[in-house]
Write an enzyme that holds these catalytic residues in place. Structure first.
Site, mmCIF file in Angstrom:
data_model
loop_
_atom_site.group_PDB
_atom_site.id
_atom_site.type_symbol
_atom_site.label_atom_id
_atom_site.label_comp_id
_atom_site.label_asym_id
_atom_site.label_seq_id
_atom_site.Cartn_x
_atom_site.Cartn_y
_atom_site.Cartn_z
ATOM 1 N N GLY A 46 0.845 -1.191 0.000
ATOM 2 C CA GLY A 46 0.000 0.000 0.000
ATOM 3 C C GLY A 46 0.877 1.237 0.000
ATOM 4 O O GLY A 46 2.007 1.205 0.491
ATOM 5 N N GLN A 51 3.353 9.889 1.025
ATOM 6 C CA GLN A 51 4.627 9.153 1.105
ATOM 7 C C GLN A 51 5.525 9.426 -0.093
ATOM 8 O O GLN A 51 6.694 9.046 -0.091
ATOM 9 C CB GLN A 51 4.365 7.652 1.210
ATOM 10 C CG GLN A 51 3.740 7.245 2.545
ATOM 11 C CD GLN A 51 3.579 5.747 2.618
ATOM 12 O OE1 GLN A 51 2.619 5.198 2.103
ATOM 13 N NE2 GLN A 51 4.541 5.069 3.233
ATOM 14 N N CYS A 108 5.855 -0.192 7.205
ATOM 15 C CA CYS A 108 5.543 1.004 6.431
ATOM 16 C C CYS A 108 6.771 1.415 5.640
ATOM 17 O O CYS A 108 7.876 1.435 6.194
ATOM 18 C CB CYS A 108 5.119 2.124 7.383
ATOM 19 S SG CYS A 108 4.691 3.642 6.529
ATOM 20 N N LEU A 109 6.584 1.729 4.357
ATOM 21 C CA LEU A 109 7.728 2.113 3.519
ATOM 22 C C LEU A 109 8.423 3.363 4.054
ATOM 23 O O LEU A 109 9.601 3.568 3.793
ATOM 24 C CB LEU A 109 7.269 2.352 2.074
ATOM 25 C CG LEU A 109 6.788 1.120 1.300
ATOM 26 C CD1 LEU A 109 6.233 1.535 -0.046
ATOM 27 C CD2 LEU A 109 7.897 0.083 1.141
ATOM 28 N N HIS A 150 -4.509 1.694 7.471
ATOM 29 C CA HIS A 150 -3.133 2.235 7.544
ATOM 30 C C HIS A 150 -2.960 3.384 6.537
ATOM 31 O O HIS A 150 -2.437 4.434 6.875
ATOM 32 C CB HIS A 150 -2.153 1.086 7.282
ATOM 33 C CG HIS A 150 -0.707 1.477 7.272
ATOM 34 N ND1 HIS A 150 0.192 1.005 8.204
ATOM 35 C CD2 HIS A 150 0.009 2.276 6.440
ATOM 36 C CE1 HIS A 150 1.395 1.511 7.948
ATOM 37 N NE2 HIS A 150 1.306 2.279 6.873
ATOM 38 N N GLU A 151 -3.428 3.168 5.303
ATOM 39 C CA GLU A 151 -3.231 4.179 4.251
ATOM 40 C C GLU A 151 -4.125 5.398 4.454
ATOM 41 O O GLU A 151 -3.715 6.525 4.175
ATOM 42 C CB GLU A 151 -3.454 3.577 2.856
ATOM 43 C CG GLU A 151 -2.606 2.356 2.502
ATOM 44 C CD GLU A 151 -1.110 2.541 2.732
ATOM 45 O OE1 GLU A 151 -0.630 3.685 2.689
ATOM 46 O OE2 GLU A 151 -0.427 1.535 2.987
ATOM 47 N N HIS A 154 -2.536 7.595 6.799
ATOM 48 C CA HIS A 154 -1.473 8.390 6.168
ATOM 49 C C HIS A 154 -2.028 9.700 5.620
ATOM 50 O O HIS A 154 -1.471 10.767 5.881
ATOM 51 C CB HIS A 154 -0.843 7.623 4.995
ATOM 52 C CG HIS A 154 0.351 6.795 5.364
ATOM 53 N ND1 HIS A 154 1.444 7.310 6.013
ATOM 54 C CD2 HIS A 154 0.633 5.481 5.141
ATOM 55 C CE1 HIS A 154 2.350 6.344 6.185
ATOM 56 N NE2 HIS A 154 1.879 5.223 5.666
HETATM 57 NI NI NI Z 1 2.672 3.282 5.613
#
Ligand code: NI
Length: 188
Positions: A46, A51, A108-109, A150-151, A154
């Protein structure tokens, strides 16, 4: 398509609330395609637009079948769900209903090497638009539900460590800051 740079915490853009998308043109669809490309190239399931440094409410998701490794407790044999191996784009997504509880070890990236359990709803109902501005609704369960929460966090400027206990959140923040200092090159 272009692979964009993924921003890592403590970049401020990760804790800034994003704004609704109002223009659905070719340039926007190119950006969405770049997000999918970036997510794949980074090995993520995701990705939220902030991000990659963009404050529009857009997220992409693609969950490969066989990635359900981190569920807490007894891990049952993974079943193939309708949302596996599908490319999803959610624009201006809204959670209209939540149900159940689950804990999943999230990564998470924007937080390399940080993995921890976060409490989430096990089912969510979402209303969103696609990259053409067309409204759709989905009911997501399991890892798809976790990933959506989660997204969507963000794009609301909430990072996953903020969903952990205060103690853990502080510990991770300090650890990353320390790591940042260590990687600063020595003056010559
Ligand atoms: Ni993330």
């Amino acid at each position: 398509m272009t692979v964009l740079d993924v921003v890592v915490w403590p970049a401020k853009v990760l804790e800034t609330k994003a704004s609704d998308v109002t223009v659905f043109d070719d340039a926007f669809r190119k950006f969405v395609a770049d997000m999918h490309e970036t997510m794949k190239a980074s090995g993520g399931i995701g990705l939220a637009a902030n991000q990659v440094g963009d404050l529009r409410r857009v997220l992409t998701i693609e969950i490969p079948f066989g990635d359900n490794r981190y569920e807490e407790g007894e891990v049952e044999e993974e079943t193939r769900e309708w949302w596996h191996n599908k490319k999803f784009t959610f624009v201006n997504p809204v959670i209209t209903k939540k149900a159940g509880k689950m804990k999943y070890q999230e990564g998470c990236l924007s937080f390399p090497e940080i993995y921890d359990f976060v409490d989430r709803a096990s089912e969510v109902w979402i209303e969103a638009k696609d990259e053409f501005g067309k409204t759709f609704e989905i009911h997501a369960t399991g890892l798809m539900a976790v990933c959506l929460q989660h997204e969507i966090d963000h794009i609301d400027g909430i990072v996953f460590i903020n969903r952990m206990s205060r103690l853990k959140n502080n510990m991770i923040r300090k650890k990353i800051m320390r790591r940042g200092q260590l990687s600063t090159p020595e003056p010559v």
